[in-house]
Design a protein around this motif. Structure first.
Motif, mmCIF file in Angstrom:
data_model
loop_
_atom_site.group_PDB
_atom_site.id
_atom_site.type_symbol
_atom_site.label_atom_id
_atom_site.label_comp_id
_atom_site.label_asym_id
_atom_site.label_seq_id
_atom_site.Cartn_x
_atom_site.Cartn_y
_atom_site.Cartn_z
ATOM 1 N N ASP A 1 75.632 74.053 44.349
ATOM 2 C CA ASP A 1 75.639 72.587 44.415
ATOM 3 C C ASP A 1 76.639 72.090 43.379
ATOM 4 O OD1 ASP A 1 75.212 69.904 44.564
ATOM 5 O OD2 ASP A 1 73.099 69.965 43.989
ATOM 6 N N GLU A 2 77.888 71.991 43.790
ATOM 7 C CA GLU A 2 78.964 71.670 42.853
ATOM 8 C C GLU A 2 78.833 70.284 42.236
ATOM 9 O OE1 GLU A 2 82.937 72.821 44.218
ATOM 10 O OE2 GLU A 2 81.962 73.793 45.933
ATOM 11 N N ASP A 3 78.096 69.394 42.875
ATOM 12 C CA ASP A 3 77.930 68.031 42.371
ATOM 13 C C ASP A 3 76.676 67.862 41.527
ATOM 14 O OD1 ASP A 3 80.255 67.163 43.708
ATOM 15 O OD2 ASP A 3 79.138 66.895 45.571
ATOM 16 N N ALA A 4 75.979 68.925 41.245
ATOM 17 C CA ALA A 4 74.753 68.828 40.462
ATOM 18 C C ALA A 4 75.061 68.282 39.066
ATOM 19 C CB ALA A 4 74.091 70.192 40.342
ATOM 20 N N PRO A 5 74.287 67.327 38.580
ATOM 21 C CA PRO A 5 74.533 66.752 37.254
ATOM 22 C C PRO A 5 74.562 67.789 36.139
ATOM 23 C CG PRO A 5 72.953 65.404 38.463
ATOM 24 C CD PRO A 5 73.172 66.641 39.279
ATOM 25 N N SER A 6 73.797 68.862 36.297
ATOM 26 C CA SER A 6 73.765 69.861 35.224
ATOM 27 C C SER A 6 75.115 70.538 35.038
ATOM 28 C CB SER A 6 72.688 70.910 35.498
ATOM 29 O OG SER A 6 72.992 71.668 36.657
ATOM 30 N N ILE A 7 75.894 70.647 36.109
ATOM 31 C CA ILE A 7 77.221 71.267 35.983
ATOM 32 C C ILE A 7 78.146 70.344 35.200
ATOM 33 C CG2 ILE A 7 79.260 72.038 37.260
ATOM 34 C CD1 ILE A 7 77.426 73.152 39.388
ATOM 35 N N GLY A 8 78.106 69.043 35.515
ATOM 36 C CA GLY A 8 78.901 68.094 34.745
ATOM 37 C C GLY A 8 78.477 68.048 33.289
ATOM 38 N N ALA A 9 77.176 68.098 33.031
ATOM 39 C CA ALA A 9 76.679 68.093 31.655
ATOM 40 C C ALA A 9 77.158 69.329 30.904
ATOM 41 C CB ALA A 9 75.152 68.024 31.654
ATOM 42 N N TRP A 10 77.150 70.473 31.595
ATOM 43 C CA TRP A 10 77.628 71.716 30.966
ATOM 44 C C TRP A 10 79.117 71.641 30.664
ATOM 45 C CZ3 TRP A 10 80.682 75.316 34.019
ATOM 46 C CH2 TRP A 10 81.080 76.437 33.290
ATOM 47 N N ARG A 11 79.905 71.177 31.616
ATOM 48 C CA ARG A 11 81.348 71.067 31.383
ATOM 49 C C ARG A 11 81.636 70.141 30.208
ATOM 50 N NH1 ARG A 11 82.954 70.326 37.794
ATOM 51 N NH2 ARG A 11 83.085 72.562 38.320
ATOM 52 N N SER A 12 80.919 69.033 30.119
ATOM 53 C CA SER A 12 81.127 68.112 29.001
ATOM 54 C C SER A 12 80.737 68.760 27.678
ATOM 55 C CB SER A 12 80.326 66.826 29.222
ATOM 56 O OG SER A 12 80.832 66.091 30.327
ATOM 57 N N ARG A 13 79.683 69.584 27.687
ATOM 58 C CA ARG A 13 79.301 70.292 26.462
ATOM 59 C C ARG A 13 80.360 71.306 26.045
ATOM 60 N NH1 ARG A 13 73.456 72.845 26.363
ATOM 61 N NH2 ARG A 13 74.450 73.740 24.496
ATOM 62 N N VAL A 14 80.988 71.954 27.035
ATOM 63 C CA VAL A 14 82.066 72.909 26.721
ATOM 64 C C VAL A 14 83.191 72.202 25.980
ATOM 65 C CG1 VAL A 14 83.888 74.332 27.734
ATOM 66 C CG2 VAL A 14 81.545 74.515 28.596
ATOM 67 N N LEU A 15 83.600 71.037 26.481
ATOM 68 C CA LEU A 15 84.701 70.312 25.838
ATOM 69 C C LEU A 15 84.261 69.710 24.511
ATOM 70 C CD1 LEU A 15 86.585 68.625 28.813
ATOM 71 C CD2 LEU A 15 86.972 70.842 27.710
#
Length: 394
Positions: A212-226
């Motif tokens: 599920d590429e649009d899952a909020p958890s993926i966006g949250a993880w990417r933002s944490r990486v940056l």
């Protein structure tokens, strides 16, 4: 490599490169920023007429310059750790660019911002292990994986280059650009990093088993990486500042979310709320043609940013001239540029940039000088800043 080393040695022995006026100068302080960006094509051009550039900047009342420092794989000077990637071995194009732009009328200093482009197409061609990977297994041509940035060689190289810039040129700000994620953070290394950082056993899945590429958890993880990367960058600049007495601000470019400005674009790792807690400044891409927006839409967007609680005093609106619908040299009109530059300064935003220099025609310069009718004063810091972004409660 051997030729580059010889040229670099010759260059060091009998260099005609200037000492940038930013070296041994206190940090520049500016309340109202009027900035123009010069790309890598301007910075490394040995035939660049810096007197003409200076005249343009003076006429438009510009008090800050943003200069492309290149990429970790294509540098504007001889980087001793990686001599083989110099754009023009034996010549410090960035030193010439700073010398040609960092002082305005009456030798009043301009703020100097150096930009690191984080795309790595040449590195990926040589070593696909650093590339981002899509869900279908295809490799990104330009962008690294999340793990390569977070705890891999690419992030380490970014930080090393940033430190080199901070020590070599003592700029007032260093900005990372193109540092975002698209759809290519799904390789095995990134999956392991996601599981570790998010405490999950697997990617979020659709009913059919696909990610599920649009899952909020993926966006949250990417933002944490940056955000983690920016923390590391900030720590490096803190160390530089402790040793040199000059700690540049750390800035981050980000795309605008016109539909929900305060949210940023977490799916790309660009959660404004998180980024604002880990960088000193956010530079938002106000690219009307690319985003298919009109100048009259800018003020409502900046109002929404202000309502969201984002510290607008630490935002820069960067007006981009590109209009690729009209070909590779297409550009928005002088009137659109002027309207955008005027509208961007609202709701606490006091920093506006226009980019790039190469697309500015005489008509654009004339229109800009009618918006920027005076040059805001700059001053030199009398005491050093704390060196870290103001704390913002989550």
């Amino acid at each position: 490599m051997a030729l580059a080393a010889v040229l670099a040695t010759t260059h060091a022995a009998c260099s005609s490169d200037p000492t940038p006026p930013s070296v041994d100068r206190p940090l520049v302080q500016v309340d109202d920023v009027q900035s123009v960006s010069l790309g890598i094509e301007d910075v490394v051009d040995p035939e660049q007429d810096w007197d003409a550039v200076q005249e343009r900047l003076d006429e438009a009342h510009v008090n800050a310059v943003t200069l492309a420092a290149g990429r970790v794989e294509f540098t504007a000077f001889d980087w001793s750790d990686h001599l083989d990637v110099a754009a023009e071995p034996g010549r410090d194009g960035l030193a010439h660019a700073i010398a040609g732009t960092a002082q305005g009328p009456g030798d009043e200093p301009r703020l100097v911002d150096l930009v690191i482009d984080t795309l790595i197409p040449n590195w990926i061609l040589k070593d696909k292990t650093v590339a981002g990977v899509d869900t279908d297994g295809s490799f990104s041509r330009f962008s690294p994986s999340a793990s390569a940035v977070h705890d891999g060689p690419v992030g380490k190289r970014y930080l090393a280059y940033m430190e080199e810039l901070a020590r070599r040129y003592e700029p007032d700000q260093i900005t990372f650009t193109e540092l975002k994620f698209d759809d290519e953070t799904f390789g095995e290394d990134d999956a392991a990093l996601y599981r570790e950082m998010m405490g999950e056993d697997d990617w979020p899945r659709q009913p059919d088993g696909s990610i599920d590429e649009d899952a909020p958890s993926i966006g949250a993880w990417r933002s944490r990486v940056l955000a983690d990367f920016l923390d590391r960058a900030s720590a490096v600049l803190d160390d530089v500042g402790a040793e040199t007495g000059k700690r540049p601000d750390l800035a981050m470019d980000a795309v605008i979310n016109w539909d929900d400005p305060g949210a940023g674009l977490p799916a790309a790792g660009l959660s404004y709320d998180q980024l604002a807690r880990h960088a000193d400044r956010l530079v938002l891409w106000l690219y009307l043609a690319s985003d298919q927006r009109r100048p009259e839409e800018i003020e409502p967007m900046t109002a929404a940013l202000a309502r969201s609680g984002i510290p607008t005093g630490r935002l820069t609106m960067s007006v981009g001239l590109w209009d690729h619908r009209a070909g590779p040299t297409g550009r928005i009109s002088p009137q659109e540029m002027a309207a955008a530059a005027r509208a961007a300064r609202a709701h606490g935003i006091k920093s506006v940039n226009v980019t790039p220099y190469t697309l500015m025609t005489a008509e654009h310069w004339s229109a800009l000088s009618e918006v920027w009718t005076r040059r805001p004063a700059t001053s030199l810091a009398t005491s050093e800043p704390s060196g870290s972004a103001p704390a913002v409660e989550p």
